[in-house]
Design a protein around this motif. Structure first.
Motif, PDB file in Angstrom:
ATOM      1  N   ILE A   1       0.830  -1.209   0.000  1.00  0.00           N
ATOM      2  CA  ILE A   1       0.000   0.000   0.000  1.00  0.00           C
ATOM      3  C   ILE A   1       0.862   1.255   0.000  1.00  0.00           C
ATOM      4  O   ILE A   1       0.616   2.203  -0.755  1.00  0.00           O
ATOM      5  CB  ILE A   1      -0.965  -0.013   1.204  1.00  0.00           C
ATOM      6  N   PHE A   2       1.912   1.256   0.834  1.00  0.00           N
ATOM      7  CA  PHE A   2       2.771   2.436   0.900  1.00  0.00           C
ATOM      8  C   PHE A   2       3.589   2.626  -0.368  1.00  0.00           C
ATOM      9  O   PHE A   2       3.962   3.753  -0.701  1.00  0.00           O
ATOM     10  CB  PHE A   2       3.683   2.372   2.128  1.00  0.00           C
ATOM     11  N   ASN A   3       3.891   1.552  -1.086  1.00  0.00           N
ATOM     12  CA  ASN A   3       4.553   1.709  -2.384  1.00  0.00           C
ATOM     13  C   ASN A   3       3.720   2.583  -3.315  1.00  0.00           C
ATOM     14  O   ASN A   3       4.233   3.473  -3.995  1.00  0.00           O
ATOM     15  CB  ASN A   3       4.786   0.339  -3.033  1.00  0.00           C
ATOM     16  N   PHE A   4       2.420   2.320  -3.363  1.00  0.00           N
ATOM     17  CA  PHE A   4       1.522   3.125  -4.200  1.00  0.00           C
ATOM     18  C   PHE A   4       1.485   4.577  -3.729  1.00  0.00           C
ATOM     19  O   PHE A   4       1.653   5.514  -4.525  1.00  0.00           O
ATOM     20  CB  PHE A   4       0.104   2.546  -4.166  1.00  0.00           C
ATOM     21  N   ILE A   5       1.237   4.770  -2.446  1.00  0.00           N
ATOM     22  CA  ILE A   5       1.045   6.119  -1.902  1.00  0.00           C
ATOM     23  C   ILE A   5       2.297   6.966  -2.080  1.00  0.00           C
ATOM     24  O   ILE A   5       2.242   8.094  -2.593  1.00  0.00           O
ATOM     25  CB  ILE A   5       0.654   6.052  -0.410  1.00  0.00           C
ATOM     26  N   LEU A   6       3.437   6.430  -1.651  1.00  0.00           N
ATOM     27  CA  LEU A   6       4.676   7.219  -1.689  1.00  0.00           C
ATOM     28  C   LEU A   6       5.171   7.440  -3.110  1.00  0.00           C
ATOM     29  O   LEU A   6       5.708   8.509  -3.422  1.00  0.00           O
ATOM     30  CB  LEU A   6       5.750   6.533  -0.848  1.00  0.00           C
ATOM     31  N   SER A   7       5.001   6.458  -3.989  1.00  0.00           N
ATOM     32  CA  SER A   7       5.405   6.639  -5.392  1.00  0.00           C
ATOM     33  C   SER A   7       4.639   7.801  -6.016  1.00  0.00           C
ATOM     34  O   SER A   7       5.222   8.662  -6.685  1.00  0.00           O
ATOM     35  CB  SER A   7       5.165   5.357  -6.191  1.00  0.00           C
ATOM     36  N   ALA A   8       3.336   7.821  -5.798  1.00  0.00           N
ATOM     37  CA  ALA A   8       2.500   8.890  -6.358  1.00  0.00           C
ATOM     38  C   ALA A   8       2.842  10.240  -5.732  1.00  0.00           C
ATOM     39  O   ALA A   8       3.001  11.245  -6.433  1.00  0.00           O
ATOM     40  CB  ALA A   8       1.025   8.561  -6.135  1.00  0.00           C
ATOM     41  N   PHE A   9       2.994  10.275  -4.407  1.00  0.00           N
ATOM     42  CA  PHE A   9       3.210  11.551  -3.722  1.00  0.00           C
ATOM     43  C   PHE A   9       4.588  12.135  -4.017  1.00  0.00           C
ATOM     44  O   PHE A   9       4.727  13.345  -4.227  1.00  0.00           O
ATOM     45  CB  PHE A   9       3.035  11.368  -2.215  1.00  0.00           C
TER      46      PHE A   9
END
Length: 336
Positions: A114-122
């Motif tokens: 989940i954090f891979n998605f969030i941090l990659s986008a942010f």
């Protein structure tokens, strides 16, 4: 009490006001990440966001290393120096076992997915906002990068390959190092490059190539300027000297962090032992099988709900091929 509460609220509001839109973007990326991985959020300890292939091997590894890497003396002395195999990763063999100790291996896998998605986008949002000063463009770029087919499909099987979040942050502070020129940015540039290497050495190699191309591109105009020397030559030399110092600080920062924690990997790569893990001894056939082809960037993946049938005649039905060759860029991003 009411006065204290009001003052605290006012202080917090004034402190966070400059970052209001950034926090909104982060919130929206989080909602989208939870939607993409749904319904994992409702049972993080039992449901797995992934396919039962390498996923299960990695989860087993998190469980196994939870019994080894959590001894305080090993953690303080860098577990990579004592780790039994040469296939060491700071996430999988140090950070994840700590999370495993606090929760369990399935929760750890899901949390990092989940954090891979969030941090990659942010982090891509932050990079594009720095370049364009346009939050809308930055938000769209974050969506394209953080939820691209590559990271979605790799998250099913290879969570470390899906960890693409540190590359935009490294590029951001590389730009800040060059154009703002202070030692804080130089240190952070080195730290984020080390994080790129920790998440996946492949991406460390790609960022090294990017840096070389960037330096050449940056240096060419200055080379031609030197052909027509001006009275400002001394000032230009001082500027170049400071830039070299900053680059040296970034390099040393990265080296100090990355080398000790990747000592075992480096030693294994250059070892002539026949007992190397398979990841270091794969034949050239594996390279040809897994390497990207031009069509991979243009054909929608088999997971695309609308355009998947377009790609079927051109793709192998093998699952491993689908994972390694899902590099679709998207027609809208290419047009933009």
């Amino acid at each position: 009490f009411l006065s204290t509460s009001t003052s605290t609220y006012t202080f917090t509001y004034l402190l966070m006001k400059p970052y209001k839109y950034d926090l909104i973007a982060l919130f929206l990326f989080t909602i989208l990440a939870l939607t993409v991985t749904f319904p994992v959020i409702f049972n993080m300890s039992k449901l797995i966001y992934g396919y039962p292939d390498d996923t299960l091997g990695t989860i087993w590894g998190i469980w196994r290393d939870g019994n080894v890497s959590l001894q305080i003396k090993d953690f303080l002395l860098f577990p990579s120096l004592n780790y039994e195999t040469g296939d060491y990763n700071i996430y999988i063999h140090t950070l994840w076992p700590i999370m495993n100790f606090l929760t369990n291996e399935i929760f750890t896998w899901n949390l990092f997915s989940i954090f891979n998605f969030i941090l990659s986008a942010f982090f891509m949002y932050l990079l594009v906002k720095y370049l364009t000063k346009n939050r809308i463009a930055a938000f769209i770029s974050g969506l394209i990068y953080g939820f691209c087919p590559h990271i979605c499909v790799q998250s099913f099987n290879h969570i470390a390959i899906a960890a693409i979040q540190w590359m935009p942050l490294y590029i951001l502070f590389l730009l800040k190092l060059v154009f703002e020129g202070n030692y804080k940015n130089a240190v952070l540039c080195g730290v984020f490059y080390a994080l790129v290497v920790f998440s996946n050495p492949y991406y460390g190699y790609y960022m090294l190539l990017f840096t070389v191309i960037f330096v050449v591109f940056l240096g060419l105009p200055r080379f031609f300027q030197k052909l027509a020397m001006t009275k400002r030559a001394c000032g230009q030399q001082r500027s170049n000297l400071k830039l070299l110092k900053l680059a040296g600080v970034a390099f040393l920062s990265s080296l100090i962090i990355a080398v000790p924690l990747n000592y075992k990997v480096i030693k294994t790569v250059f070892s002539k032992s026949k007992d190397k893990p398979a990841v270091y001894t794969r034949p050239l056939e594996g390279l040809r099988f897994s390497s990207a082809r031009p069509k991979d960037f243009l054909l929608p993946p088999r997971t695309n709900p609308v355009l998947k049938n377009i790609s079927k005649p051109f793709m192998s039905p093998d699952f491993g091929s689908m994972i390694d060759h899902t590099l679709y860029l998207g027609y809208t991003p290419m047009i933009l």
